[in-house]
Design an enzyme around this catalytic site. Structure first.
Site, PDB file in Angstrom:
ATOM      1  N   HIS A 156       0.820  -1.220   0.000  1.00 45.57           N
ATOM      2  CA  HIS A 156       0.000   0.000   0.000  1.00 45.57           C
ATOM      3  C   HIS A 156       0.851   1.266   0.000  1.00 45.57           C
ATOM      4  O   HIS A 156       0.342   2.348  -0.265  1.00 45.57           O
ATOM      5  CB  HIS A 156      -0.915   0.008   1.232  1.00 45.57           C
ATOM      6  CG  HIS A 156      -2.021  -1.001   1.140  1.00 45.57           C
ATOM      7  ND1 HIS A 156      -3.328  -0.667   0.914  1.00 45.57           N
ATOM      8  CD2 HIS A 156      -1.997  -2.353   1.217  1.00 45.57           C
ATOM      9  CE1 HIS A 156      -4.074  -1.761   0.871  1.00 45.57           C
ATOM     10  NE2 HIS A 156      -3.282  -2.799   1.052  1.00 45.57           N
ATOM     11  N   ASP A 364       3.290   9.359  -0.521  1.00 40.36           N
ATOM     12  CA  ASP A 364       2.122   8.568  -0.134  1.00 40.36           C
ATOM     13  C   ASP A 364       1.933   7.479  -1.177  1.00 40.36           C
ATOM     14  O   ASP A 364       2.105   7.744  -2.371  1.00 40.36           O
ATOM     15  CB  ASP A 364       0.877   9.473  -0.112  1.00 40.36           C
ATOM     16  CG  ASP A 364      -0.054   9.158   1.045  1.00 40.36           C
ATOM     17  OD1 ASP A 364      -0.054   8.019   1.503  1.00 40.36           O
ATOM     18  OD2 ASP A 364      -0.796  10.072   1.466  1.00 40.36           O
TER      19      ASP A 364
HETATM   20  P1  ADQ Z   1      -3.172   5.939   4.985  1.00 38.78           P
HETATM   21  O1  ADQ Z   1      -1.779   6.422   5.172  1.00 38.78           O
HETATM   22  O2  ADQ Z   1      -3.939   5.673   6.207  1.00 38.78           O
HETATM   23  O3  ADQ Z   1      -3.210   4.624   4.083  1.00 38.78           O
HETATM   24  P2  ADQ Z   1      -5.121   7.280   3.111  1.00 38.78           P
HETATM   25  O4  ADQ Z   1      -5.059   6.553   1.835  1.00 38.78           O
HETATM   26  O5  ADQ Z   1      -5.286   8.729   2.909  1.00 38.78           O
HETATM   27  O6  ADQ Z   1      -3.876   7.088   4.070  1.00 38.78           O
HETATM   28  O7  ADQ Z   1      -6.371   6.713   3.892  1.00 38.78           O
HETATM   29  C1  ADQ Z   1      -6.861   7.280   4.986  1.00 38.78           C
HETATM   30  C2  ADQ Z   1      -8.269   6.744   5.268  1.00 38.78           C
HETATM   31  O8  ADQ Z   1      -8.536   6.997   6.614  1.00 38.78           O
HETATM   32  C3  ADQ Z   1      -9.310   7.429   4.437  1.00 38.78           C
HETATM   33  O9  ADQ Z   1     -10.384   6.569   4.169  1.00 38.78           O
HETATM   34  C4  ADQ Z   1      -9.752   8.580   5.346  1.00 38.78           C
HETATM   35  O10 ADQ Z   1     -11.110   8.945   5.188  1.00 38.78           O
HETATM   36  C5  ADQ Z   1      -9.512   8.013   6.710  1.00 38.78           C
HETATM   37  N1  ADQ Z   1      -9.012   9.079   7.587  1.00 38.78           N
HETATM   38  C6  ADQ Z   1      -7.864   9.772   7.461  1.00 38.78           C
HETATM   39  N2  ADQ Z   1      -7.773  10.712   8.430  1.00 38.78           N
HETATM   40  C7  ADQ Z   1      -8.880  10.591   9.169  1.00 38.78           C
HETATM   41  C8  ADQ Z   1      -9.357  11.292  10.307  1.00 38.78           C
HETATM   42  N3  ADQ Z   1      -8.689  12.308  10.841  1.00 38.78           N
HETATM   43  N4  ADQ Z   1     -10.556  10.897  10.814  1.00 38.78           N
HETATM   44  C9  ADQ Z   1     -11.221   9.871  10.261  1.00 38.78           C
HETATM   45  N5  ADQ Z   1     -10.829   9.194   9.184  1.00 38.78           N
HETATM   46  C10 ADQ Z   1      -9.666   9.547   8.645  1.00 38.78           C
HETATM   47  C11 ADQ Z   1      -2.247   3.749   3.471  1.00 38.78           C
HETATM   48  C12 ADQ Z   1      -1.243   4.422   2.562  1.00 38.78           C
HETATM   49  C13 ADQ Z   1      -1.941   5.240   1.505  1.00 38.78           C
HETATM   50  C14 ADQ Z   1      -2.911   4.365   0.724  1.00 38.78           C
HETATM   51  C15 ADQ Z   1      -3.782   3.559   1.648  1.00 38.78           C
HETATM   52  C16 ADQ Z   1      -4.594   2.539   0.890  1.00 38.78           C
HETATM   53  O11 ADQ Z   1      -0.353   5.229   3.322  1.00 38.78           O
HETATM   54  O12 ADQ Z   1      -1.024   5.851   0.630  1.00 38.78           O
HETATM   55  O13 ADQ Z   1      -3.725   5.173  -0.106  1.00 38.78           O
HETATM   56  O14 ADQ Z   1      -3.041   2.879   2.634  1.00 38.78           O
HETATM   57  O15 ADQ Z   1      -3.781   1.753   0.075  1.00 38.78           O
END
Ligand code: ADQ
Length: 467
Positions: A156, A364
């Protein structure tokens, strides 16, 4: 249809109205919703002398099987090697990289324990789909126990180029264990190229023109599978959530001002302090925005046991205080910084009413917030996505306003551009972004990965070589 067995460190156990636990859980849930299967991993609980027999619960067609970790495994495997060593390494933050041999050993041991606990749950024609950097050697451990099933791996997070990976002691041993998988999937072409280059240059393996790695035991296919969301569900929730009392309260509190929104886990890879500085720079360079725009940053605490994460939090508190102290009025606070998570429903309403979605990680794998923001917009009056080129999502979402987060002036100008963009230009950009989010959705991600895993030649390397 074969059963899918998903394996990930953290399992998205059913809990209504819970705050999200990050991108992996969001993405895997969206992908499993239609198909069901078994989801195996850590329960999220730390207990003394945990059992290797998984606890199993069922909900909505999914069997969830979890084991606990003990305190030493949590410290050494999870906080230590996975998040103190591999996370900064893979996010190109070599200055933050730390290594302890005992933690590397605990990581191997945790993978062996996961394999031992999973093995009795497997059926002969299961498709096993392992997720992320916590579990790189899992296939190797499963194969040692006699596992013959197809096993795929999806990373990921980003994969840096071979010269960066080589700073990890015993990097060859760790990354050559990827060759025990039948398929390795990555988020972007850049990540897949890095893996193939590493296998060629550092491991000395042949890489076929289609990306297949010829390891000593087997052929390992590689491919690009950008993770997505369910955009239609996101749009439905956003339309409904716009009417929620939380969204109304947010709008009332803004008093007609524009809203810039950031939503992240509080992680140094997300570039939050650069964003704060860019917003401060915007208010300095464009005084017309003072009292006319509010920046809401929601940053859910994450991995707070790790010192770097606590430092990142302190830094943000300092910066928000400094900028607010300098520019706030008795009836306007420029930065609202909230250090907790919100439910997906509440977030969807916030996304819908924000004129600017600010998503500027320093690195990311993908970034699902960017896709959620796009899918939540009103087509007639959409907001503008400001996106870092270093998010995997930028490969698909190139109609966003792209800004290098390290260039604070450029980021401040990107905010100005987004805030002043006429509606026709916003609609045009949004249509292209929305088409990309629709195209690369969660279902396609899951289906294309599983189809590729089913389709790979299961012949061992020796058999193919002699044909
Ligand atoms: P993350 O680093 O966790 O994931 P991201 O892809 O942005 O990053 O996902 C975050 C998820 O958590 C989203 O669904 C978002 O809505 C939720 N989220 C984030 N901040 C939040 C908050 N403050 N309150 C509630 N919900 C929140 C890892 C990798 C990414 C990759 C994903 C999936 O780092 O690059 O996109 O996995 O593969």
């Amino acid at each position: 249809m074969k059963r899918i067995v998903v394996v990930s460190n953290r399992v998205g156990l059913p809990a209504p109205n819970s705050e999200s636990s990050g991108g992996l859980v969001t993405g895997v849930h969206a992908a499993m919703r239609g198909r069901g299967g078994l989801w195996f991993g850590w329960s999220g609980k730390v207990t003394p002398s945990p059992s290797d027999a998984p606890e199993i619960v069922q909900a909505a067609g999914i069997d969830y099987a979890t084991i606990d970790l003990d305190q030493a495994a949590y410290n050494e495997y999870y906080l230590g090697f996975a998040n103190g060593t591999l996370w900064p390494l893979c996010h190109f933050r070599l200055g933050l990289f730390e290594y302890e041999r005992t933690q590397a050993e605990a990581y191997e041991a945790a993978n062996e324990r996961f394999a031992r606990a999973l093995m009795p749950l497997l059926r002969p024609d299961d498709l096993v789909w392992v997720h992320d950097y916590h579990l790189i050697p899992l296939a190797c451990a499963l194969r040692r126990l006699g596992c013959q099933q197809r096993i795929g791996f999806f990373l990921h997070i980003p994969l840096p180029p071979p010269r960066a990976l080589a700073i990890l002691p015993r990097h060859k041993e760790l990354f050559s264990s990827l060759l025990d998988y039948d398929l390795v999937g990555l988020q972007t072409v850049e990540d897949a190229d890095a893996l193939r280059a590493f296998c060629r240059q550092n491991l000395g393996h042949l890489v076929m023109p289609d990306g297949t790695l010829l390891g000593p035991q087997r052929r390992t296919a590689t491919g690009v599978f950008p993770i997505g969301i369910d955009p239609q569900a996101q749009q439905r929730i956003a339309v409904k959530s716009a009417k929620l009392s939380t969204t109304r309260r947010l709008l009332d509190s803004l008093g007609g001002r524009k809203l810039i929104l950031g939503v992240d886990r509080l992680d140094y890879s997300k570039g939050l302090s650069y964003r704060f500085r860019a917003f401060g720079r915007l208010l300095g360079a464009h005084p017309e925005w003072r009292s006319r725009v509010t920046y809401l940053q929601i940053a859910a605490p994450s991995r707070i046991e790790i010192a770097r994460y606590r430092e990142a939090r302190l830094e943000l508190e300092r910066q928000a205080g400094r900028i607010n102290g300098k520019y706030a009025e008795f009836d306007w606070v420029p930065i609202r910084y909230i250090n907790r998570g919100f439910t997906p429903k509440t977030l969807a309403g916030f996304y819908r009413v924000a004129q600017v979605g600010l998503v500027t990680p320093l690195r990311d794998g993908m970034n699902l917030v960017a896709k959620e923001y796009v899918a939540s917009q009103n087509a007639a009056d959409p907001g503008v996505l400001v996106l870092s080129p270093f998010a995997g999502a930028a490969a698909e979402l190139d109609s966003a306003v792209i800004a290098n987060p390290f260039d604070i002036d450029a980021l401040a100008e990107a905010l100005h551009t987004a805030l002043t963009m006429p509606v026709e230009a916003r609609r045009e950009r949004w249509a292209a972004l929305h088409a990309a989010v629709e195209h690369g959705n969660a279902e396609r991600w899951q289906q294309s990965f599983i189809a590729a895993l089913e389709g790979v030649s299961a012949l061992p390397r020796a058999a193919t070589a002699s044909r």
